[in-house]
Design a protein around this motif. Structure first.
Motif, mmCIF file in Angstrom:
data_model
loop_
_atom_site.group_PDB
_atom_site.id
_atom_site.type_symbol
_atom_site.label_atom_id
_atom_site.label_comp_id
_atom_site.label_asym_id
_atom_site.label_seq_id
_atom_site.Cartn_x
_atom_site.Cartn_y
_atom_site.Cartn_z
ATOM 1 N N TYR A 77 48.756 36.032 38.633
ATOM 2 C CA TYR A 77 49.412 35.650 37.532
ATOM 3 C C TYR A 77 48.409 33.642 37.286
ATOM 4 C CZ TYR A 77 52.135 31.420 34.521
ATOM 5 O OH TYR A 77 52.571 31.258 33.979
ATOM 6 N N HIS A 78 48.620 33.179 38.239
ATOM 7 C CA HIS A 78 47.522 31.617 38.173
ATOM 8 C C HIS A 78 46.344 31.563 37.805
ATOM 9 C CE1 HIS A 78 51.627 30.310 40.987
ATOM 10 N NE2 HIS A 78 50.673 29.139 40.713
ATOM 11 N N HIS A 79 46.022 32.969 37.938
ATOM 12 C CA HIS A 79 44.158 33.363 37.830
ATOM 13 C C HIS A 79 44.571 33.233 36.389
ATOM 14 C CE1 HIS A 79 40.312 35.338 37.436
ATOM 15 N NE2 HIS A 79 40.427 35.928 36.328
ATOM 16 N N TYR A 80 45.483 34.298 35.938
ATOM 17 C CA TYR A 80 45.709 34.568 34.138
ATOM 18 C C TYR A 80 45.285 32.881 33.198
ATOM 19 C CZ TYR A 80 44.518 39.278 34.933
ATOM 20 O OH TYR A 80 44.277 40.768 34.879
ATOM 21 N N PHE A 81 46.472 32.490 34.474
ATOM 22 C CA PHE A 81 47.261 31.229 33.561
ATOM 23 C C PHE A 81 45.904 30.057 33.065
ATOM 24 C CE2 PHE A 81 49.422 27.935 32.206
ATOM 25 C CZ PHE A 81 50.513 27.958 31.651
ATOM 26 N N THR A 83 42.980 30.331 34.112
ATOM 27 C CA THR A 83 41.577 30.180 34.163
ATOM 28 C C THR A 83 41.090 30.876 32.807
ATOM 29 O OG1 THR A 83 41.284 32.246 36.460
ATOM 30 C CG2 THR A 83 39.147 32.176 34.214
ATOM 31 N N LEU A 84 40.030 29.423 31.928
ATOM 32 C CA LEU A 84 40.341 29.453 30.644
ATOM 33 C C LEU A 84 38.731 28.739 30.542
ATOM 34 C CD1 LEU A 84 43.282 26.775 30.071
ATOM 35 C CD2 LEU A 84 42.961 29.539 30.012
ATOM 36 N N ALA A 85 38.178 29.528 29.239
ATOM 37 C CA ALA A 85 37.426 29.016 28.836
ATOM 38 C C ALA A 85 37.280 28.817 27.130
ATOM 39 C CB ALA A 85 36.310 30.593 28.670
ATOM 40 N N PRO A 86 35.918 27.928 26.782
ATOM 41 C CA PRO A 86 35.793 27.258 25.694
ATOM 42 C C PRO A 86 35.299 28.495 24.799
ATOM 43 C CG PRO A 86 33.473 27.669 26.215
ATOM 44 C CD PRO A 86 34.583 27.117 27.594
ATOM 45 N N ASP A 87 36.761 29.317 24.345
ATOM 46 C CA ASP A 87 36.631 30.650 23.698
ATOM 47 C C ASP A 87 37.929 30.980 23.253
ATOM 48 O OD1 ASP A 87 37.224 33.613 22.210
ATOM 49 O OD2 ASP A 87 34.420 34.027 23.268
ATOM 50 N N ASP A 88 38.140 30.913 21.871
ATOM 51 C CA ASP A 88 39.837 30.308 21.447
ATOM 52 C C ASP A 88 40.690 32.402 21.550
ATOM 53 O OD1 ASP A 88 38.195 31.953 19.688
ATOM 54 O OD2 ASP A 88 39.815 31.070 18.504
ATOM 55 N N LYS A 89 39.486 33.478 21.566
ATOM 56 C CA LYS A 89 39.264 34.823 21.944
ATOM 57 C C LYS A 89 40.609 34.540 23.287
ATOM 58 C CE LYS A 89 37.723 36.920 17.962
ATOM 59 N NZ LYS A 89 37.005 38.237 17.146
ATOM 60 N N TYR A 90 39.883 34.322 23.973
ATOM 61 C CA TYR A 90 39.305 34.749 25.778
ATOM 62 C C TYR A 90 40.552 33.941 26.307
ATOM 63 C CZ TYR A 90 38.519 34.869 30.367
ATOM 64 O OH TYR A 90 38.165 34.962 31.875
ATOM 65 N N ILE A 91 41.306 32.705 25.146
ATOM 66 C CA ILE A 91 42.632 31.783 25.946
ATOM 67 C C ILE A 91 43.061 32.716 25.350
ATOM 68 C CG2 ILE A 91 43.641 30.051 25.547
ATOM 69 C CD1 ILE A 91 40.713 28.661 25.324
ATOM 70 N N LYS A 92 43.195 33.309 24.352
ATOM 71 C CA LYS A 92 44.393 34.040 23.792
ATOM 72 C C LYS A 92 45.059 35.496 24.919
ATOM 73 C CE LYS A 92 46.343 36.260 20.053
ATOM 74 N NZ LYS A 92 46.663 37.893 20.491
ATOM 75 N N TYR A 93 43.589 35.757 25.504
ATOM 76 C CA TYR A 93 43.956 37.038 26.046
ATOM 77 C C TYR A 93 44.276 36.875 27.041
ATOM 78 C CZ TYR A 93 41.739 40.880 28.993
ATOM 79 O OH TYR A 93 41.367 42.048 30.545
ATOM 80 N N THR A 94 43.561 35.972 28.271
ATOM 81 C CA THR A 94 43.827 35.871 29.825
ATOM 82 C C THR A 94 45.046 35.167 29.409
ATOM 83 O OG1 THR A 94 43.058 33.479 29.394
ATOM 84 C CG2 THR A 94 42.001 34.965 30.342
ATOM 85 N N SER A 126 34.215 22.372 24.701
ATOM 86 C CA SER A 126 32.894 22.935 26.333
ATOM 87 C C SER A 126 33.818 23.331 28.173
ATOM 88 C CB SER A 126 31.448 22.877 25.329
ATOM 89 O OG SER A 126 31.818 23.119 24.667
ATOM 90 N N ALA A 127 34.621 22.221 28.288
ATOM 91 C CA ALA A 127 34.904 23.233 29.399
ATOM 92 C C ALA A 127 35.372 24.059 29.913
ATOM 93 C CB ALA A 127 36.536 21.755 29.418
ATOM 94 N N VAL A 128 34.586 24.398 30.632
ATOM 95 C CA VAL A 128 35.041 25.966 31.915
ATOM 96 C C VAL A 128 36.261 25.364 32.615
ATOM 97 C CG1 VAL A 128 34.485 27.426 32.467
ATOM 98 C CG2 VAL A 128 32.781 26.684 31.031
ATOM 99 N N CYS A 129 37.731 26.009 33.361
ATOM 100 C CA CYS A 129 38.571 25.827 33.966
ATOM 101 C C CYS A 129 38.655 27.667 34.907
ATOM 102 C CB CYS A 129 40.498 25.312 33.283
ATOM 103 S SG CYS A 129 40.036 24.550 32.318
ATOM 104 N N SER A 130 38.985 27.072 36.011
ATOM 105 C CA SER A 130 39.189 27.694 37.312
ATOM 106 C C SER A 130 40.144 27.452 38.140
ATOM 107 C CB SER A 130 37.765 28.585 37.838
ATOM 108 O OG SER A 130 36.985 27.260 38.007
ATOM 109 N N ILE A 131 40.437 28.450 38.951
ATOM 110 C CA ILE A 131 41.516 28.436 39.946
ATOM 111 C C ILE A 131 40.820 29.067 41.124
ATOM 112 C CG2 ILE A 131 42.590 29.967 38.725
ATOM 113 C CD1 ILE A 131 44.472 26.865 39.791
ATOM 114 N N PHE A 132 40.938 28.490 42.133
ATOM 115 C CA PHE A 132 40.597 28.554 43.411
ATOM 116 C C PHE A 132 41.952 28.124 43.873
ATOM 117 C CE2 PHE A 132 37.410 26.793 41.598
ATOM 118 C CZ PHE A 132 35.532 27.802 42.015
ATOM 119 N N CYS A 133 42.747 30.055 44.807
ATOM 120 C CA CYS A 133 43.516 29.799 45.991
ATOM 121 C C CYS A 133 43.745 29.442 47.076
ATOM 122 C CB CYS A 133 44.267 30.932 45.742
ATOM 123 S SG CYS A 133 45.675 31.540 46.596
ATOM 124 N N ASP A 134 44.059 28.181 47.492
ATOM 125 C CA ASP A 134 44.147 27.998 48.976
ATOM 126 C C ASP A 134 45.530 28.870 50.227
ATOM 127 O OD1 ASP A 134 42.081 26.188 48.614
ATOM 128 O OD2 ASP A 134 43.551 24.517 48.078
#
Length: 204
Positions: A77-81, A83-94, A126-134
């Motif tokens: 869930y946290h990965h999908y929520f 993890t974002l890219a500067p692409d509106d279709k990708y944001i909607k998909y995740t 044009s930000a790229v967001c990623s998440i890393f689980c500790d």
């Protein structure tokens, strides 16, 4: 004398018949029990093909794998929520994928971020967001979890790292293609979301 011998023979035949019948009942019951045990044992075994080689695997119940599945569900869930890219279709998909795994509290946080212009800012910079689980702490008895992670936001000129801590509960729901673990996050909330490091990218 003849009658007495005849009575004795009849009694002997009756005893033999009774013993034979009892033996048949015992053999039948034991056969049924053995067959049932073999069927139950066979149902717990699954063969998976690795190329052309069948590999025996053992079935398990959800109670036996709940701890692993719960942590995997929360991390997914946290990965999908996040993890974002500067692409509106990708944001909607995740985010659509994430909403299958959480109740209305996830949608409420999404709407809050949207109203604050968070997703527009990602597109604009044009930000790229990623998440890393500790780590993920999961209480099996209370079905509660606490998620510890780091979010990385990379822009053209900088890289921002944020510390993220969230919590919530899990409840069981039917498994579906969109929710393979059969769990739903409820009462999800953010406990901590703060900047811990910001680096300026080298420009050449």
């Amino acid at each position: 004398m003849v009658i007495k011998n005849l009575e004795n023979k009849i009694k002997l035949v009756m005893i033999i018949c009774a013993l034979f019948l009892a033996g048949c009942v015992v053999i039948s019951l034991s056969s049924i029990w053995t067959a049932r045990s073999m069927v139950v044992d066979a149902q717990q075994k699954i063969y998976v093909l690795d190329g052309n080689v069948p590999i025996l695997v053992q079935r398990t119940t959800m109670d036996e794998t709940l701890d692993v599945e719960a942590k995997s569900h929360v991390e997914m869930y946290h990965h999908y929520f996040f993890t974002l890219a500067p692409d509106d279709k990708y944001i909607k998909y995740t985010l659509d994928k994430a909403m299958y795994l959480v109740d209305e509290t996830g949608l409420a946080q999404y709407n809050t971020l949207k109203e604050k212009g968070f997703y527009n800012n990602i597109m604009g910079t044009s930000a790229v967001c990623s998440i890393f689980c500790d780590s993920i702490n999961f209480n099996k008895e209370k079905m509660e979890f606490t998620y510890y992670g780091r979010q990385r936001i990379e822009r053209r000129t900088s890289i921002l790292t944020r510390e993220l801590v969230t919590s919530g509960q899990l409840k069981r729901v039917p498994r579906t293609d969109n929710n393979p673990h059969g769990l739903l996050i409820v009462n999800w909330r953010t406990l901590l979301n703060k900047d811990i490091e910001q680096k300026t990218k080298n420009s050449y």
